[in-house]
Design a protein around this motif. Structure first.
Motif, PDB file in Angstrom:
ATOM      1  N   ARG A  90       7.611   4.806   0.772  1.00 18.29           N
ATOM      2  CA  ARG A  90       8.379   3.830  -0.665  1.00 18.29           C
ATOM      3  C   ARG A  90       7.396   2.456  -1.775  1.00 18.29           C
ATOM      4  N   THR A  91       6.954   1.865  -0.223  1.00 19.06           N
ATOM      5  CA  THR A  91       6.462   0.683  -0.360  1.00 19.06           C
ATOM      6  C   THR A  91       5.526   0.879  -0.751  1.00 19.06           C
ATOM      7  N   LEU A  92       4.727   2.314  -0.607  1.00 21.78           N
ATOM      8  CA  LEU A  92       2.721   2.672  -1.305  1.00 21.78           C
ATOM      9  C   LEU A  92       2.809   2.902  -3.056  1.00 21.78           C
ATOM     10  N   GLU A  93       3.486   3.150  -2.943  1.00 23.08           N
ATOM     11  CA  GLU A  93       4.503   2.794  -5.164  1.00 23.08           C
ATOM     12  C   GLU A  93       4.439   2.289  -5.741  1.00 23.08           C
ATOM     13  N   THR A  94       4.743   0.512  -4.633  1.00 19.16           N
ATOM     14  CA  THR A  94       4.717  -0.635  -5.524  1.00 19.16           C
ATOM     15  C   THR A  94       3.363  -1.113  -5.438  1.00 19.16           C
ATOM     16  N   GLN A  95       2.231  -0.833  -4.643  1.00 16.60           N
ATOM     17  CA  GLN A  95       0.631  -0.999  -4.432  1.00 16.60           C
ATOM     18  C   GLN A  95       0.201  -1.088  -5.787  1.00 16.60           C
ATOM     19  N   ASN A  96      -0.907  -1.915  -6.291  1.00 15.49           N
ATOM     20  CA  ASN A  96      -1.673  -2.135  -6.825  1.00 15.49           C
ATOM     21  C   ASN A  96      -3.268  -1.097  -6.133  1.00 15.49           C
ATOM     22  N   ASP A  97      -3.640  -0.940  -7.570  1.00 13.26           N
ATOM     23  CA  ASP A  97      -5.187  -0.269  -7.045  1.00 13.26           C
ATOM     24  C   ASP A  97      -6.232  -0.635  -6.053  1.00 13.26           C
ATOM     25  N   ILE A  98      -6.116  -1.886  -6.205  1.00 16.86           N
ATOM     26  CA  ILE A  98      -7.395  -2.183  -4.510  1.00 16.86           C
ATOM     27  C   ILE A  98      -6.175  -1.866  -3.743  1.00 16.86           C
ATOM     28  N   SER A  99      -4.876  -2.013  -3.480  1.00 22.36           N
ATOM     29  CA  SER A  99      -4.303  -1.924  -2.030  1.00 22.36           C
ATOM     30  C   SER A  99      -4.004  -1.095  -1.577  1.00 22.36           C
ATOM     31  N   TRP A 100      -3.691   0.239  -2.376  1.00 19.45           N
ATOM     32  CA  TRP A 100      -3.838   1.887  -2.369  1.00 19.45           C
ATOM     33  C   TRP A 100      -4.588   2.428  -1.662  1.00 19.45           C
ATOM     34  N   GLN A 101      -5.538   2.167  -1.190  1.00 21.09           N
ATOM     35  CA  GLN A 101      -5.947   3.043  -0.556  1.00 21.09           C
ATOM     36  C   GLN A 101      -6.029   1.873   0.789  1.00 21.09           C
ATOM     37  N   VAL A 102      -6.361   0.932   0.686  1.00 20.88           N
ATOM     38  CA  VAL A 102      -6.445   0.173   2.420  1.00 20.88           C
ATOM     39  C   VAL A 102      -4.505   0.729   3.180  1.00 20.88           C
ATOM     40  N   PHE A 103      -3.660   0.906   2.143  1.00 21.79           N
ATOM     41  CA  PHE A 103      -2.452   0.708   2.576  1.00 21.79           C
ATOM     42  C   PHE A 103      -2.259   1.784   3.427  1.00 21.79           C
ATOM     43  N   ILE A 104      -2.604   2.841   2.489  1.00 23.76           N
ATOM     44  CA  ILE A 104      -2.524   4.426   3.385  1.00 23.76           C
ATOM     45  C   ILE A 104      -3.386   4.792   4.474  1.00 23.76           C
ATOM     46  N   GLN A 105      -4.734   4.329   4.862  1.00 22.94           N
ATOM     47  CA  GLN A 105      -5.590   3.968   5.644  1.00 22.94           C
ATOM     48  C   GLN A 105      -4.858   2.958   7.335  1.00 22.94           C
ATOM     49  N   SER A 106      -4.377   2.029   6.525  1.00 19.90           N
ATOM     50  CA  SER A 106      -3.789   1.147   7.667  1.00 19.90           C
ATOM     51  C   SER A 106      -2.028   1.921   8.949  1.00 19.90           C
ATOM     52  N   ARG A 107      -2.051   2.368   7.367  1.00 18.29           N
ATOM     53  CA  ARG A 107      -0.146   2.725   8.109  1.00 18.29           C
ATOM     54  C   ARG A 107      -0.509   4.344   8.381  1.00 18.29           C
ATOM     55  N   LEU A 108      -1.455   5.279   8.264  1.00 18.61           N
ATOM     56  CA  LEU A 108      -1.593   6.308   8.810  1.00 18.61           C
ATOM     57  C   LEU A 108      -2.330   6.369  10.055  1.00 18.61           C
ATOM     58  N   LYS A 109      -2.761   5.394  10.354  1.00 17.29           N
ATOM     59  CA  LYS A 109      -3.191   4.878  11.467  1.00 17.29           C
ATOM     60  C   LYS A 109      -2.160   4.537  12.733  1.00 17.29           C
ATOM     61  N   MET A 110      -1.132   3.413  11.879  1.00 13.57           N
ATOM     62  CA  MET A 110      -0.199   2.898  12.577  1.00 13.57           C
ATOM     63  C   MET A 110       0.615   4.629  12.907  1.00 13.57           C
ATOM     64  N   PHE A 111       1.072   4.979  12.475  1.00 12.04           N
ATOM     65  CA  PHE A 111       2.265   5.660  12.055  1.00 12.04           C
ATOM     66  C   PHE A 111       1.449   7.840  13.153  1.00 12.04           C
ATOM     67  N   ARG A 112       0.005   7.118  13.145  1.00  9.77           N
ATOM     68  CA  ARG A 112      -0.125   8.181  14.151  1.00  9.77           C
ATOM     69  C   ARG A 112      -0.618   9.641  13.687  1.00  9.77           C
ATOM     70  N   GLU A 113      -0.637   9.753  11.784  1.00  7.20           N
ATOM     71  CA  GLU A 113      -0.475  10.592  11.345  1.00  7.20           C
ATOM     72  C   GLU A 113      -2.091  11.030  10.559  1.00  7.20           C
ATOM     73  N   THR A 114      -2.625  12.354  10.093  1.00  8.23           N
ATOM     74  CA  THR A 114      -3.927  12.234   9.660  1.00  8.23           C
ATOM     75  C   THR A 114      -3.512  12.054   8.216  1.00  8.23           C
ATOM     76  N   HIS A 115      -2.721  13.052   7.459  1.00  9.23           N
ATOM     77  CA  HIS A 115      -2.424  12.997   5.929  1.00  9.23           C
ATOM     78  C   HIS A 115      -1.462  12.488   5.744  1.00  9.23           C
ATOM     79  N   TRP A 116      -1.888  11.621   4.272  1.00 10.16           N
ATOM     80  CA  TRP A 116      -0.251  10.857   3.725  1.00 10.16           C
ATOM     81  C   TRP A 116       1.019  11.518   3.443  1.00 10.16           C
TER      82      TRP A 116
END
Length: 215
Positions: A90-116
């Motif tokens: 839900r938080t990703l949906e509020t991110q702007n274009d600049i933050s989008w990829q950074v947010f995805i990569q950091s959270r995938l690493k945080m939760f040890r997932e490979t795909h969003w």
């Protein structure tokens, strides 16, 4: 940009801007404040509350420092942990274009997932949402046992701010859709909407309300 209050306390979104030292992992964290009269810099929510309480005697009742400092962990384990991945989507949906990829990569690493897509697929998302509401039911039970409107009965404390603040209810107001927000706010006799109003009144703040967001 930093801000200075009328009490001589300077706050800033960039910790090093006010002279804070890095925490473990050499990271500069927020929130952080600096007393312009003494030069003292304090960072971390509870540490700031404790420091302000030592000067203003407002947030932590006498003898309750340990209770207040440890109260956040049970809340996180009860309400947040079972639903964190859903809240991240839900938080990703509020991110702007600049933050989008950074947010995805950091959270995938945080939760040890490979795909969003694996964070909160439809079936699991429903389970996480149900778990969040179930956890709020447990926390509501804590408030009921207190015998008052606050977690410490009739005594307002930093713990109530933790529950309502940008960490939780205010965060949810910003990321959940209208139906989800309404569902949370009406739980337990509108307990959470009322708590938000009460904290705003008690702190003379404007942390928002259920009606303000429309996405």
């Amino acid at each position: 940009m930093t801000k200075t209050s009328g009490t001589g306390i300077k706050t800033g979104p960039v910790s090093w801007d006010i002279g804070a030292s890095p925490t473990a992992g050499k990271r500069y964290t927020v929130p952080a404040i600096k007393n312009l009269n003494t030069g003292i810099v304090v960072y971390g929510s509870h540490a700031i509350a404790k420091y302000l309480d030592e000067t203003d005697k407002l947030l932590i009742p006498r003898g309750a420092h340990v209770l207040v400092e440890t109260s956040e962990t049970p809340y996180i384990n009860t309400v947040m942990m079972p639903s964190f991945k859903l809240l991240m989507t839900r938080t990703l949906e509020t991110q702007n274009d600049i933050s989008w990829q950074v947010f995805i990569q950091s959270r995938l690493k945080m939760f040890r997932e490979t795909h969003w897509e694996d964070m909160a697929p439809e079936g699991k998302a429903q389970q996480m949402w149900a778990a969040l509401k179930k956890g709020l039911g447990v926390v509501n039970g804590w408030y009921q046992k207190s015998g008052g409107r606050w977690i410490m009965g009739n005594t307002f404390s930093f713990t109530d701010i933790v529950v309502v603040s940008c960490k939780w209810i205010v965060w949810w107001n910003a990321i959940l859709n209208k139906q989800e927000r309404q569902e949370v706010h009406t739980l337990h006799g509108e307990k959470w909407a009322r708590l938000l109003v009460d904290v705003n009144a008690g702190c003379n703040t404007d942390l928002g309300s259920c009606e303000e967001h429309s996405h």
